[in-house]
Design an enzyme around this catalytic site. Structure first.
Site, mmCIF file in Angstrom:
data_model
loop_
_atom_site.group_PDB
_atom_site.id
_atom_site.type_symbol
_atom_site.label_atom_id
_atom_site.label_comp_id
_atom_site.label_asym_id
_atom_site.label_seq_id
_atom_site.Cartn_x
_atom_site.Cartn_y
_atom_site.Cartn_z
ATOM 1 N N ASP A 1 19.708 23.690 39.106
ATOM 2 C CA ASP A 1 20.521 24.503 39.763
ATOM 3 C C ASP A 1 21.603 25.223 38.751
ATOM 4 O OD1 ASP A 1 22.299 25.544 41.848
ATOM 5 O OD2 ASP A 1 23.609 24.001 41.326
ATOM 6 N N ASP B 1 24.859 27.322 39.666
ATOM 7 C CA ASP B 1 26.514 27.351 39.995
ATOM 8 C C ASP B 1 27.115 26.035 40.212
ATOM 9 O OD1 ASP B 1 27.056 30.374 40.476
ATOM 10 O OD2 ASP B 1 25.285 30.041 41.641
#
Length: 287
Positions: free
Chosen positions: A77, A79
């Site tokens: 991922d 963010d």
């Protein structure tokens, strides 16, 4: 055979205390040093791993319950995992909507809201924002989390394929992927009219199912079993890929994710993910 990898960002004394607690619970254990004073692998012939982890409560440790193994695929991922912010929240600040957008983001990442619906609602608040705000936001707000570059570039150097898969936006993932050393990146597309954002996002939206699909597709392409993959993230939309991977890591994650991930980084840097694979600091790529 129960197995724990313990990583101490604060030094050897914490590891010594942890070993004493585990020995009191499990009895005789086998110890292998991954990195002196920092990372240790503990095995025993019998014992309950979850009970052992609970006995370590209060100690500043990053913990994995998977045996150490180098993984051939990393799916991460972006963010609040590879970078230290939520790009959509920061971009919303340029539209004077950060408070409203951040409140929705927090609930979506905690699993309280449908991700796709929450993303659509937040992007709609950006309608009319000039495209120049994207570059300004990237330059002013986006920074790699500690250890991110070492983590990704070391895995790449050791032969792993590194993929950045984000529910955020391709403008940001393309920059972050290059900066951190990822081979590929996938993300959502902010739509624009050539000068301003329209407030719409390209379809289909990349959410939790797409992240899981990316993990499986890349593993199949590389002819890897899922047991040879690593997935890392912090939010509810990362949970499916974290649970499916051989080594699923929750990075400073929301409670719903931390509670279900087999490995957790809560105190140290992203370098802990290398120690979880049994990789010593001598093999880290210098950045």
């Amino acid at each position: 055979m129960p197995s724990l990898i313990l990583v101490s960002p604060t030094g050897e004394k914490v590891l010594e205390e942890a070993v004493a607690r585990i020995e009191a619970l499990w009895g005789e254990v086998a110890l292998r040093t991954i990195q002196a004073g920092e990372a240790l692998h503990i095995e025993a012939s019998d014992g309950d791993v979850e009970e052992a982890i609970s006995w370590l409560d209060g100690l500043p440790l990053d913990i994995s319950s998977r045996p150490p193994m180098r993984m051939g695929l990393l799916v991460a991922d972006m963010d609040s995992t590879i970078i230290g912010c939520e790009c959509l929240d920061e971009l919303a600040d340029f539209a004077h909507k950060k408070a409203e957008v951040s409140a929705i983001t927090e609930r979506a990442m905690a699993g309280e809201l449908d991700f796709e619906g929450a993303l659509t609602e937040r992007v709609a608040m950006l309608a009319g924002l000039e495209l120049s705000a994207l570059q300004a936001c990237y330059e002013a707000r986006v920074a790699l989390n500690p250890g991110a570059e070492v983590f990704v570039k070391t895995m790449a150097h050791l032969g792993s394929h590194c993929a950045l898969v984000s529910g955020g936006f391709s403008f940001f993932t393309s920059h972050v992927a290059e900066r951190a050393g990822f081979h590929t990146n996938r993300a959502n597309q902010l739509l624009d009219d050539g000068t301003r954002l329209t407030g719409k996002v390209g379809q289909p939206i990349l959410g939790k199912e797409a992240k899981l699909a990316a993990l499986k597709e890349d593993a199949a392409r590389l002819q890897l079993d899922l047991s040879q993959t690593l997935a890392i993230g912090d939010g509810a939309n990362d949970l499916m890929m974290i649970e499916a991977a051989g080594l699923g890591i929750a990075y400073r994650a929301k409670p719903i994710v931390a509670a279900q991930a087999p490995a957790r980084i809560e105190h140290g840097t992203l370098e802990s993910a290398l120690f979880f694979q049994g990789i010593p600091r001598s093999a880290f790529v210098a950045v």
